[in-house]
Design a protein around this motif. Structure first.
Motif, mmCIF file in Angstrom:
data_model
loop_
_atom_site.group_PDB
_atom_site.id
_atom_site.type_symbol
_atom_site.label_atom_id
_atom_site.label_comp_id
_atom_site.label_asym_id
_atom_site.label_seq_id
_atom_site.Cartn_x
_atom_site.Cartn_y
_atom_site.Cartn_z
ATOM 1 N N VAL A 122 0.846 -1.190 0.000
ATOM 2 C CA VAL A 122 0.000 0.000 0.000
ATOM 3 C C VAL A 122 0.880 1.238 0.000
ATOM 4 N N ALA A 123 0.466 2.253 -0.732
ATOM 5 C CA ALA A 123 1.194 3.512 -0.752
ATOM 6 C C ALA A 123 0.886 4.315 0.505
ATOM 7 N N GLU A 124 1.908 4.971 1.060
ATOM 8 C CA GLU A 124 1.719 5.758 2.272
ATOM 9 C C GLU A 124 0.647 6.825 2.083
ATOM 10 N N GLU A 125 0.633 7.466 0.938
ATOM 11 C CA GLU A 125 -0.334 8.528 0.679
ATOM 12 C C GLU A 125 -1.769 8.006 0.755
ATOM 13 N N ARG A 126 -1.972 6.841 0.163
ATOM 14 C CA ARG A 126 -3.315 6.265 0.204
ATOM 15 C C ARG A 126 -3.685 5.809 1.609
ATOM 16 N N LEU A 127 -2.743 5.155 2.285
ATOM 17 C CA LEU A 127 -3.012 4.635 3.621
ATOM 18 C C LEU A 127 -3.482 5.732 4.565
ATOM 19 N N LEU A 128 -2.873 6.905 4.480
ATOM 20 C CA LEU A 128 -3.184 7.996 5.395
ATOM 21 C C LEU A 128 -4.259 8.941 4.861
ATOM 22 N N SER A 129 -4.908 8.567 3.773
ATOM 23 C CA SER A 129 -5.968 9.404 3.208
ATOM 24 C C SER A 129 -7.232 9.310 4.047
ATOM 25 N N ALA A 130 -8.097 10.298 3.887
ATOM 26 C CA ALA A 130 -9.361 10.312 4.632
ATOM 27 C C ALA A 130 -10.210 9.094 4.281
ATOM 28 N N GLU A 131 -10.137 8.629 3.041
ATOM 29 C CA GLU A 131 -10.952 7.494 2.606
ATOM 30 C C GLU A 131 -10.579 6.205 3.329
ATOM 31 N N GLU A 132 -9.333 6.096 3.760
ATOM 32 C CA GLU A 132 -8.876 4.875 4.420
ATOM 33 C C GLU A 132 -8.830 4.995 5.941
ATOM 34 N N ARG A 133 -9.279 6.124 6.496
ATOM 35 C CA ARG A 133 -9.127 6.362 7.926
ATOM 36 C C ARG A 133 -9.756 5.249 8.767
ATOM 37 N N TYR A 134 -10.926 4.762 8.356
ATOM 38 C CA TYR A 134 -11.612 3.734 9.140
ATOM 39 C C TYR A 134 -11.561 2.358 8.476
#
Length: 287
Positions: A122-134
């Protein structure tokens, strides 16, 4: 099994927030060489400017792994690829995937104490995005054990067993069910079917557990306990969920169960999840 609102023994701290469930100190002795070799191969196959952090998850860092039965599960957080095309920038490249698959095969061949290895990317940017928060961020923050590099989820807010978390983690079964049926129907070998049985039954048990997680008020990754907790609230479907938990551990012993679950328990579970928690905000895209 504890069914009251008391969070003690339910994977939560005194404030009702998730406690990270695994640690390197809990890795059973037979699996310590596997973990060490994984770390060594990651350092060889992934450049320091590409690999941000690596994590373990599953039974090995929880300390419950069984030699010859358990698999090795790892997750790699990658930096954005500055040379990638619009299609690959910010996500794993084909070279990343090839390196991960090679490490999986090498570890599986070298260590009989594991029954396969799986590495998520997983890319760090995606992991820490609002969409992935939960969803994925919660997964890494609460269910993954840091192996190397900084813990990229350290600054995230604490998590509680809420309906929002339930919705965003597993509220997409209704979307995934047709594809699961297609994959099972297309399985051409017994090995492929066994692999699908293990993966699908694990997911169904965890989905059943997260359905009732807010009411139970806690967290467990143990599949047997998950099925027991689920059965407390849905006794009419308890036998099916217990069967799924058994098949997740020994998939080869239940060759016909997958079809029964995908045509019985799974559609009911998908509908009940929508009724109780609603649909996941975005379709699951995978790591």
């Amino acid at each position: 099994m504890t069914t009251s609102g008391d969070s003690r023994g339910k994977g939560l701290d005194q404030d009702g927030c998730f406690v990270r469930e695994g640690s390197l100190e809990r890795v059973p002795a037979p699996f310590a060489p596997v973990v060490a070799e994984l770390a060594a191969r990651l350092a060889t196959r992934f450049a320091p400017d590409r690999l941000v952090s690596s994590y373990l998850y599953g039974s090995i860092p929880r300390g419950t792994a069984v030699p010859g039965v358990s698999d090795l599960d790892a997750l790699l957080v990658l930096r954005t690829d500055p040379t990638g095309s619009a299609r690959t920038a910010g996500g794993p490249t084909e070279a990343d995937r090839a390196a991960a698959r090679a490490i999986e095969a090498e570890l599986d061949a070298a260590f009989p104490q594991i029954d396969g290895a799986g590495i998520l990317l997983v890319a760090e940017e995606r992991l820490l995005s609002a969409e992935e928060r939960y969803d994925m961020a919660w997964f890494v923050a609460c269910l993954c054990t840091p192996l190397s590099g900084p813990d990229v989820t350290a600054a995230l807010p604490r998590y509680r067993p809420t309906s929002l978390l339930a919705r965003e983690t597993n509220g997409d079964l209704h979307r995934r069910l047709p594809g699961l049926r297609e994959r099972v129907a297309a399985a051409a070998t017994q090995e492929e079917r066994i692999r699908l049985t293990r993966g699908v039954t694990r997911n169904l048990v965890r989905t059943g557990f997260t359905l009732v997680m807010p009411r139970w008020g806690g967290w467990t990754s143990d599949l047997v306990e998950s099925a027991e907790v689920f059965g407390h609230y849905y006794p009419a479907h308890a036998d099916q969920m217990h069967a799924a938990a058994r098949a997740a551990r020994h998939p080869a012993a239940y060759p016909e169960l997958l079809d029964d679950l995908l045509n019985g328990l799974a559609p009911w579970l998908a509908d009940e999840y929508l009724a109780v928690h609603g649909a996941k905000t975005l379709p699951s895209q995978g790591p």
